[in-house]
Design a protein around this motif. Structure first.
Motif, PDB file in Angstrom:
ATOM      1  N   PRO A 112      77.817  25.434  34.505  1.00  0.00           N
ATOM      2  CA  PRO A 112      77.917  24.642  33.559  1.00  0.00           C
ATOM      3  C   PRO A 112      79.014  24.950  32.512  1.00  0.00           C
ATOM      4  N   CYS A 113      79.620  23.967  32.018  1.00  0.00           N
ATOM      5  CA  CYS A 113      80.769  23.885  31.078  1.00  0.00           C
ATOM      6  C   CYS A 113      80.729  22.597  30.269  1.00  0.00           C
ATOM      7  N   PRO A 114      81.586  22.671  29.005  1.00  0.00           N
ATOM      8  CA  PRO A 114      81.621  21.536  28.083  1.00  0.00           C
ATOM      9  C   PRO A 114      82.365  20.510  28.762  1.00  0.00           C
ATOM     10  N   LEU A 115      82.124  19.223  28.301  1.00  0.00           N
ATOM     11  CA  LEU A 115      82.972  18.189  28.514  1.00  0.00           C
ATOM     12  C   LEU A 115      83.663  17.457  27.460  1.00  0.00           C
ATOM     13  N   GLY A 116      83.211  18.016  26.233  1.00  0.00           N
ATOM     14  CA  GLY A 116      83.879  17.774  24.959  1.00  0.00           C
ATOM     15  C   GLY A 116      83.602  18.787  23.926  1.00  0.00           C
ATOM     16  N   ALA A 117      83.060  18.470  22.810  1.00  0.00           N
ATOM     17  CA  ALA A 117      82.948  19.304  21.733  1.00  0.00           C
ATOM     18  C   ALA A 117      81.896  20.662  22.162  1.00  0.00           C
ATOM     19  N   HIS A 118      82.256  21.715  21.750  1.00  0.00           N
ATOM     20  CA  HIS A 118      81.908  22.954  22.485  1.00  0.00           C
ATOM     21  C   HIS A 118      81.215  23.946  21.364  1.00  0.00           C
ATOM     22  N   TYR A 119      81.106  23.582  20.072  1.00  0.00           N
ATOM     23  CA  TYR A 119      80.418  24.562  19.349  1.00  0.00           C
ATOM     24  C   TYR A 119      79.982  23.938  18.085  1.00  0.00           C
ATOM     25  N   LEU A 120      79.065  24.502  17.332  1.00  0.00           N
ATOM     26  CA  LEU A 120      78.510  24.005  16.074  1.00  0.00           C
ATOM     27  C   LEU A 120      78.603  25.232  15.149  1.00  0.00           C
ATOM     28  N   PRO A 121      79.330  24.951  13.800  1.00  0.00           N
ATOM     29  CA  PRO A 121      79.368  26.266  13.127  1.00  0.00           C
ATOM     30  C   PRO A 121      77.789  26.300  12.433  1.00  0.00           C
ATOM     31  N   VAL A 122      77.299  27.551  12.113  1.00  0.00           N
ATOM     32  CA  VAL A 122      75.971  27.492  11.626  1.00  0.00           C
ATOM     33  C   VAL A 122      76.208  26.769  10.054  1.00  0.00           C
ATOM     34  N   PRO A 123      75.287  25.972  10.140  1.00  0.00           N
ATOM     35  CA  PRO A 123      75.370  24.852   9.143  1.00  0.00           C
ATOM     36  C   PRO A 123      75.141  25.609   7.576  1.00  0.00           C
ATOM     37  N   GLY A 124      75.832  24.915   6.655  1.00  0.00           N
ATOM     38  CA  GLY A 124      75.648  25.501   5.268  1.00  0.00           C
ATOM     39  C   GLY A 124      74.365  24.807   4.684  1.00  0.00           C
ATOM     40  N   ASP A 125      74.262  25.056   3.433  1.00  0.00           N
ATOM     41  CA  ASP A 125      72.936  24.529   2.589  1.00  0.00           C
ATOM     42  C   ASP A 125      72.969  23.117   2.521  1.00  0.00           C
ATOM     43  N   ALA A 126      74.314  22.404   2.378  1.00  0.00           N
ATOM     44  CA  ALA A 126      74.100  21.116   2.330  1.00  0.00           C
ATOM     45  C   ALA A 126      73.612  20.070   3.384  1.00  0.00           C
ATOM     46  N   ALA A 127      73.539  20.746   4.493  1.00  0.00           N
ATOM     47  CA  ALA A 127      73.235  20.193   5.961  1.00  0.00           C
ATOM     48  C   ALA A 127      71.919  20.271   6.157  1.00  0.00           C
ATOM     49  N   HIS A 128      71.112  19.827   5.381  1.00  0.00           N
ATOM     50  CA  HIS A 128      69.779  19.979   5.542  1.00  0.00           C
ATOM     51  C   HIS A 128      69.107  19.174   6.816  1.00  0.00           C
ATOM     52  N   ASP A 129      69.650  18.178   7.122  1.00  0.00           N
ATOM     53  CA  ASP A 129      69.169  17.414   8.402  1.00  0.00           C
ATOM     54  C   ASP A 129      69.646  18.131   9.848  1.00  0.00           C
ATOM     55  N   VAL A 130      70.655  18.776   9.717  1.00  0.00           N
ATOM     56  CA  VAL A 130      71.046  19.831  11.087  1.00  0.00           C
ATOM     57  C   VAL A 130      70.144  20.933  10.799  1.00  0.00           C
TER      58      VAL A 130
END
Length: 547
Positions: A112-130
């Protein structure tokens, strides 16, 4: 044997082997283009005479309560929001054969490998939905009253390294040419980021920051390069690093993106850490990643949709009426046009596409589509059958970047480096893996034209030449290379986009003529990252007024 001794032994062996590697011949490498189907998207383009394509009459009419056009991150988030409300009478139309947009994964050589975006930073307090999504996926949970993330999905160390002056350095900020003046520039830029954050906070997602502060509007009026000139921050290593960061997140360099975007990259997350300064808590939080990149996330989001997800559909017409919305879509499998009738339509399409397919589009849509500029991207996945020899210095990392010999001529190494798809594995001995290489082309039309017109062999040879600088044995170990092309991968925050009133209008309920249309895409934030696209989609799905 201790870790230090092991690394020295590895470096010694690598140094002994490297002189012999230059005479290796390139083996036969299989591969080609895959993924995003440009021909489908280009069905919407007029012909050489400027005439629109003539479509056959619809062969079937389908009905649903809510129709979602577009199966990228925003569309998937909107679908999830509807499901959370207990609303199951909806359908999604997606151009490609799988949902996911720029966040898709694949398999090369059985890995398995990425075909596009490959990471998500640990979301901060403002990113409630994430944060809520990550909690739902069991990636985030309460431990002794504090939030903790599943360490199996946090990026393993070492995370980053830079190939500079013939050796690997830990971290991506250039340190090899350090002198008093360069250190002073690093420290001064760090202070300027802190001051900008204190004057008017930067946040992800943007919708959590309220109205645009005057300080941000001023930064949005000029390029990042012009702002750096004003601050007399001219040293080449700092400029190269900031340019790399802009190309990595926005698809174009500091001469193209706004000063607001350049500062937002740091101020909205982890700040800028000058050498010798302690890391911030945000930087320590790390990133979440998977062998297939963010394709893992979109796969989880698409799984519950079942038959409500209709792939291979090219949306060709959207007409809003008083009592509903009519959408025509070309089915690439049957070569027939389908008509969909819905009470409401969530347009999770790039705005330049929405502006083409919506009949009598809202003025704000025309204006916003004219303001946005898009950066094309190339993603190449290289399967290697055995571990590469390594140059001296920092150990193999997840993210590996090449510094140009002359940073003022960074075009010599136009790529953004590569990530190792097997970095998250627990295998004891390095072996076969997939290296995922990224290149952003900026916003000039020539870059997109070259991306489409050059054959696969051109990109194969270009990628091999670039990555063979730190890895001379690469050509003899690559068995396959698959190249993904994104012609309009992301909207780039050029000056003026953050201040766009048209983008703000499209995020609010529209006047009566278009009240059944709801826009949801990362474009509405003016730049493309997972948190922005997901929040845009989730909020449209959550706020939809259902009769």
């Amino acid at each position: 044997m201790g870790q230090g001794a092991a690394l020295k032994r590895r470096d010694f062996l690598a140094a002994c082997a490297l002189p012999l590697l230059g005479c290796q011949e390139t083996r036969h490498i299989e591969g080609g283009f895959l993924g995003v189907n440009q021909a489908r998207g280009h069905l919407l383009r007029p012909d050489d005479a400027g005439k629109a394509r003539a479509w056959p009459a619809p062969s079937v009419t389908r009905r649903t309560r809510v129709l979602i056009a577009g199966g990228g991150v925003a569309g998937l988030a909107a679908a999830r929001a509807l499901r959370l409300r207990g609303m199951d009478d909806f359908a999604m139309l997606e151009l490609e054969d799988r949902a996911g947009g720029n966040s898709r994964g694949g398999i090369v050589g059985g890995l398995p490998c990425p075909l596009g975006a490959h990471y998500l930073p640990v979301p901060g307090d403002a990113a409630h939905d994430v944060q809520d999504l990550l909690e739902e996926l069991s990636l985030r949970r309460r431990v002794a009253g504090r939030w903790a993330y599943d360490e199996r999905h946090l990026c393993h160390s070492p995370q980053e390294r830079l190939f500079i002056h013939g050796q690997w350095q830990e971290g991506l900020l250039p340190l090899q040419d350090m002198d008093v003046a360069l250190l002073a520039d690093y420290q001064r830029f760090a202070r300027l980021v802190q001051q900008a954050s204190a004057a008017a906070p930067f946040s992800i997602p943007l919708s959590s920051s309220g109205s645009l502060a005057p300080q941000h509007r001023a930064l949005d009026a000029l390029t990042f390069e012009a702002w750096l000139d004003q601050q007399q921050l001219t040293r080449a290593p700092l400029r190269w690093y900031l340019d790399y960061c802009c190309r990595d997140d926005y698809g174009a360099g500091l001469d193209t993106v706004s000063a607001w975007a350049g500062i937002h990259y740091f101020a909205s997350r982890h700040g800028f850490q000058a050498p010798g300064e302690p890391p911030s808590a945000e930087r320590d939080a790390g990133v979440l990643t998977w062998p297939e990149g963010n394709g893992w996330l979109t796969r989880q989001l698409a799984a519950p949709l079942g038959e409500r997800l209709h792939t291979g559909r090219v949306v060709i017409r959207v007409a809003a009426g008083r009592h509903g919305v009519e959408v025509d879509a070309f089915n690439t499998a049957t070569q027939a046009v389908e008509r969909w009738q819905a009470e409401q339509c969530i347009l999770a399409l790039p705005l330049f596409v929405a502006a083409r397919v919506v009949e009598n589009p809202p003025p704000a849509l025309r204006e916003a589509a004219g303001q946005l500029r898009y950066a094309p991207w190339l993603v190449a996945n290289l399967h290697i059958d055995t571990a590469l020899h390594d140059r001296p210095g920092a150990a193999p990392s997840w993210d590996n970047v090449i510094y140009p010999d002359n940073p003022a001529q960074a075009g010599r190494y136009p790529g953004l480096g590569y990530v190792d798809a097997m970095h998250q594995s627990l295998q004891a001995v390095p072996g076969a893996t997939v290296l995922t290489y990224y290149r952003a082309f900026g916003i000039e039309a020539a870059g997109r034209k070259a991306l489409y017109e050059q054959p696969w062999t051109h990109w194969r040879d270009s990628v091999l030449a670039e990555l063979s600088v730190p890895h001379p044995d690469l050509r003899g170990k690559v068995t396959r290379m698959e190249v993904m092309r994104y012609g309009h991968a992301m909207s780039t925050p050029v000056p003026g986009v953050r201040s766009s009133s048209a983008l703000r209008v499209l995020q609010e309920p529209l006047p009566s003529a278009w009240r059944r249309l709801h826009f949801a895409h990362g474009d509405l934030s003016g730049y493309s990252v997972f948190e922005e696209a997901f929040t845009q989609g989730h909020r449209r799905g959550r706020a939809l007024v259902l009769a």
